[in-house]
Design a protein around this motif. Structure first.
Motif: not given
Length: 333
Positions: A263-281
């Motif tokens: 679960q932690l791995h999945v959450l970290i991966e989600k946070d990483r993708k979300l952060a990358s998306k936020i940086d792109s936006l």
């Protein structure tokens, strides 16, 4: 006693496995719904094992009764040339005298309820079992045939709390042994001028240890080889519950750890993708804002139009013979 333990431990272990499989199923469901982590391969296998153990524990412990094997005399340690008779008793429901005997796992031609060994030899040593037509095979009885002058014979090789223990100092060819002394852990217990058995009515843990006897046989002093008699205390269910609970806690803790890590791995991966998306936006917004600001500045401060420089017109050359006015004025003055 073994049937009681089996009927108690198997249901307990079944409950534990059932609880464990249910726990894993619950966490698997949670993991699937929340973070979409499938937990395949755990619950079905454990469920099959649980059902199997449940079926075994549900069987009646009063199935076909075991045959009972006994010896006469009752000693499982004898000397060469001794005689012993083995008896097999079934449930007597069919009143059949047909009995099958096994020696070291092999069937023997004897089919009567008694199996006699006369003038025993070393080859007669080994494991004996019997089975009647109306019973299952008996528990094994080990008969030891030894070559010695003096032999210690116990009624039990393993004692339990409160059980009686009988010791005999046996001489070769059943000769009478005189001046017999029994020893426990090299400490003298009892002395008889004539051979008598030594009896302990209620044994305890302190009665375990090495036993031997000494005596005079044919006017020669002999000492038997030491024999260890073990002790088996009363069965406590805590002896089984504590290891089982410890194992259960370990399994549950391991399962929770694995689930948490996933679960932690999945959450970290989600946070990483979300952060990358936020940086792109944010980067895109910054570029758009910069471009808009540049356009606004261009509208507010237009570039000045280019004004052509005036052309220089030179004075016409004076005609020949004429003087400029300024010169005339100077001359007049």
């Amino acid at each position: 006693m073994r049937s009681d333990i089996k009927s108690t431990i198997l249901p307990l272990f079944s409950y534990i496995l059932l609880g464990y499989s249910s726990l894993l199923s619950f966490h698997s469901l949670q993991a699937t719904e929340v973070v979409h982590v499938p937990m395949e391969g755990f619950s079905p296998k454990l469920l099959w094992v649980t059902l199997l153990l449940w079926a075994l524990s549900g069987r009646s412990t009063e199935d076909a009764s075991k045959a009972l094997l006994s010896l006469n005399p009752p000693w499982t340690r004898i000397l060469r040339t001794d005689n012993v008779t083995l008896h097999c008793e079934g449930s007597d429901t069919s009143h059949s005298n047909q009995t099958q005997w096994f020696h070291n796992g092999s069937s023997t031609p004897v089919q009567t309820s008694s199996f006699s060994i006369t003038f025993a030899t070393i080859n007669d040593s080994g494991e004996y079992r019997c089975q009647t037509k109306d019973s299952v095979i008996s528990d094994p009885v080990y008969l030891g045939v030894y070559s010695d002058w003096l032999l210690l014979q116990p009624s039990l090789m393993i004692i339990r709390e409160g059980e009686p223990l009988l010791l005999s100092c046996h001489g070769w060819k059943n000769r009478t042994v005189y001046k017999v002394t029994f020893y426990h852990n090299k400490k003298a217990l009892k002395y008889w001028y004539e051979n008598h058995n030594f009896f302990i009515p209620n044994t305890t843990r302190n009665n375990r240890g090495f036993y031997h006897c000494t005596g005079i046989l044919w006017r020669i002093h002999y000492t038997s080889k030491p024999l260890y008699i073990g002790f088996k205390g009363p069965i406590s269910y805590m002896q089984f519950l504590v290891p089982l609970m410890a194992g259960l806690l370990f399994v549950v803790d391991t399962a929770l750890f694995v689930l948490t890590q996933k679960q932690l791995h999945v959450l970290i991966e989600k946070d990483r993708k979300l952060a990358s998306k936020i940086d792109s936006l944010a980067k895109a917004d910054t570029e758009v804002e910069s471009k808009t600001q540049c356009d606004d500045e261009a509208v507010l401060d237009p570039e000045p139009e280019f004004e052509p420089e005036p052309e220089y017109v030179s004075d016409p050359d004076p005609e020949p013979g004429l003087m400029p006015l300024s010169v005339i004025s100077d001359v007049t003055a």
